[in-house]
Scaffold this motif. Structure first.
Motif, PDB file in Angstrom:
ATOM      1  N   MET A 289       0.844  -1.465  -0.315  1.00 29.51           N
ATOM      2  CA  MET A 289       0.282   0.385   0.498  1.00 29.51           C
ATOM      3  C   MET A 289       0.572   1.494   0.363  1.00 29.51           C
ATOM      4  O   MET A 289       0.481   1.699  -1.002  1.00 29.51           O
ATOM      5  N   LYS A 290       1.764   1.843   0.923  1.00 32.13           N
ATOM      6  CA  LYS A 290       3.147   2.590   1.416  1.00 32.13           C
ATOM      7  C   LYS A 290       3.522   2.609  -0.110  1.00 32.13           C
ATOM      8  O   LYS A 290       3.860   3.383  -0.623  1.00 32.13           O
ATOM      9  N   LYS A 291       4.106   1.490  -1.048  1.00 38.21           N
ATOM     10  CA  LYS A 291       4.639   2.086  -2.769  1.00 38.21           C
ATOM     11  C   LYS A 291       3.744   3.131  -3.634  1.00 38.21           C
ATOM     12  O   LYS A 291       4.512   3.069  -4.399  1.00 38.21           O
ATOM     13  N   THR A 292       2.623   1.870  -3.690  1.00 40.87           N
ATOM     14  CA  THR A 292       1.731   2.539  -4.392  1.00 40.87           C
ATOM     15  C   THR A 292       1.411   4.425  -4.411  1.00 40.87           C
ATOM     16  O   THR A 292       1.015   5.237  -5.366  1.00 40.87           O
ATOM     17  N   LYS A 293       1.040   4.542  -2.758  1.00 40.19           N
ATOM     18  CA  LYS A 293       1.284   5.728  -2.908  1.00 40.19           C
ATOM     19  C   LYS A 293       2.182   6.763  -3.315  1.00 40.19           C
ATOM     20  O   LYS A 293       2.486   7.929  -3.613  1.00 40.19           O
TER      21      LYS A 293
ATOM     22  N   SER B  92       2.224   6.924  -7.056  1.00 41.64           N
ATOM     23  CA  SER B  92       1.787   7.934  -7.223  1.00 41.64           C
ATOM     24  C   SER B  92       1.721   9.669  -7.061  1.00 41.64           C
ATOM     25  O   SER B  92       1.720  10.401  -8.059  1.00 41.64           O
ATOM     26  N   ALA B  93       2.542   9.480  -6.212  1.00 43.13           N
ATOM     27  CA  ALA B  93       2.886  11.246  -5.777  1.00 43.13           C
ATOM     28  C   ALA B  93       3.887  11.437  -6.693  1.00 43.13           C
ATOM     29  O   ALA B  93       4.064  12.016  -7.224  1.00 43.13           O
ATOM     30  N   ALA B  94       5.112  10.276  -6.759  1.00 46.97           N
ATOM     31  CA  ALA B  94       6.126  10.478  -7.910  1.00 46.97           C
ATOM     32  C   ALA B  94       5.655  10.687  -8.949  1.00 46.97           C
ATOM     33  O   ALA B  94       5.678  11.482 -10.269  1.00 46.97           O
ATOM     34  N   ALA B  95       4.675   9.929 -10.026  1.00 46.52           N
ATOM     35  CA  ALA B  95       3.693  10.345 -11.582  1.00 46.52           C
ATOM     36  C   ALA B  95       3.313  11.441 -10.878  1.00 46.52           C
ATOM     37  O   ALA B  95       3.270  12.410 -11.906  1.00 46.52           O
ATOM     38  N   LYS B  96       2.586  12.196 -10.249  1.00 45.03           N
ATOM     39  CA  LYS B  96       1.989  13.114  -9.968  1.00 45.03           C
ATOM     40  C   LYS B  96       3.188  14.760 -10.485  1.00 45.03           C
ATOM     41  O   LYS B  96       2.624  15.465 -10.506  1.00 45.03           O
ATOM     42  N   LEU B  97       3.740  14.333  -9.022  1.00 41.17           N
ATOM     43  CA  LEU B  97       5.337  14.553  -9.287  1.00 41.17           C
ATOM     44  C   LEU B  97       5.594  15.505 -10.729  1.00 41.17           C
ATOM     45  O   LEU B  97       6.007  16.435 -11.269  1.00 41.17           O
ATOM     46  N   PHE B  98       6.014  14.529 -11.256  1.00 40.70           N
ATOM     47  CA  PHE B  98       6.445  14.278 -12.954  1.00 40.70           C
ATOM     48  C   PHE B  98       5.007  14.963 -13.387  1.00 40.70           C
ATOM     49  O   PHE B  98       5.563  15.699 -14.756  1.00 40.70           O
ATOM     50  N   LEU B  99       4.076  14.009 -13.525  1.00 43.91           N
ATOM     51  CA  LEU B  99       3.512  14.744 -14.416  1.00 43.91           C
ATOM     52  C   LEU B  99       3.220  16.903 -14.043  1.00 43.91           C
ATOM     53  O   LEU B  99       2.623  16.822 -15.766  1.00 43.91           O
ATOM     54  N   ILE B 100       3.322  16.954 -13.004  1.00 44.38           N
ATOM     55  CA  ILE B 100       2.584  18.514 -12.336  1.00 44.38           C
ATOM     56  C   ILE B 100       4.056  19.566 -12.883  1.00 44.38           C
ATOM     57  O   ILE B 100       4.212  20.346 -14.126  1.00 44.38           O
ATOM     58  N   ALA B 101       5.473  18.413 -13.416  1.00 47.48           N
ATOM     59  CA  ALA B 101       6.342  19.395 -13.436  1.00 47.48           C
ATOM     60  C   ALA B 101       6.692  18.897 -15.169  1.00 47.48           C
ATOM     61  O   ALA B 101       7.061  20.116 -16.157  1.00 47.48           O
TER      62      ALA B 101
END
Length: 94
Positions: free
Chosen positions: A1-5, A8-17
């Motif tokens: 569960m922690k790895k998916t978060k 997911s947070a890394a993907a969001k950060l990449f998407l924002i950048a």
């Protein structure tokens, strides 16, 4: 569960950048396009002016009255004057 978060947070950060980068790139390209359009308009004006001058020269050459044209060019571009002619220069700046 922690790895998916974390993913997911890394993907969001990449998407924002990436979104910020893409927006900056688009704005930069739009500015370049506008600059090139202005440059193209100026060049088109120069082309039109040159075409007008070329047609005037062609008309003079076809008409056979080159001497008056040559005298006009000598006066305008080279600053020559006819013998006995006086040139007055307005220095008032108005």
């Amino acid at each position: 569960m922690k790895k998916t978060k974390k993913v997911s947070a890394a993907a969001k950060l990449f998407l924002i950048a990436f979104s910020i980068y893409a927006a900056f790139t688009i704005v930069s390209l739009q500015m370049q396009i506008r600059s090139k359009q202005n440059e193209m308009a100026e060049l088109q004006q120069q082309i039109d002016a040159q075409k007008l001058e070329n047609s005037e020269i062609s008309d003079v050459l076809k008409g056979g009255d080159e001497t008056e044209y040559i005298a006009q060019i000598a006066r305008e571009r080279l600053g020559y004057i006819m013998p006995g002619q006086r040139v007055f220069v307005d220095i008032s700046g108005k």
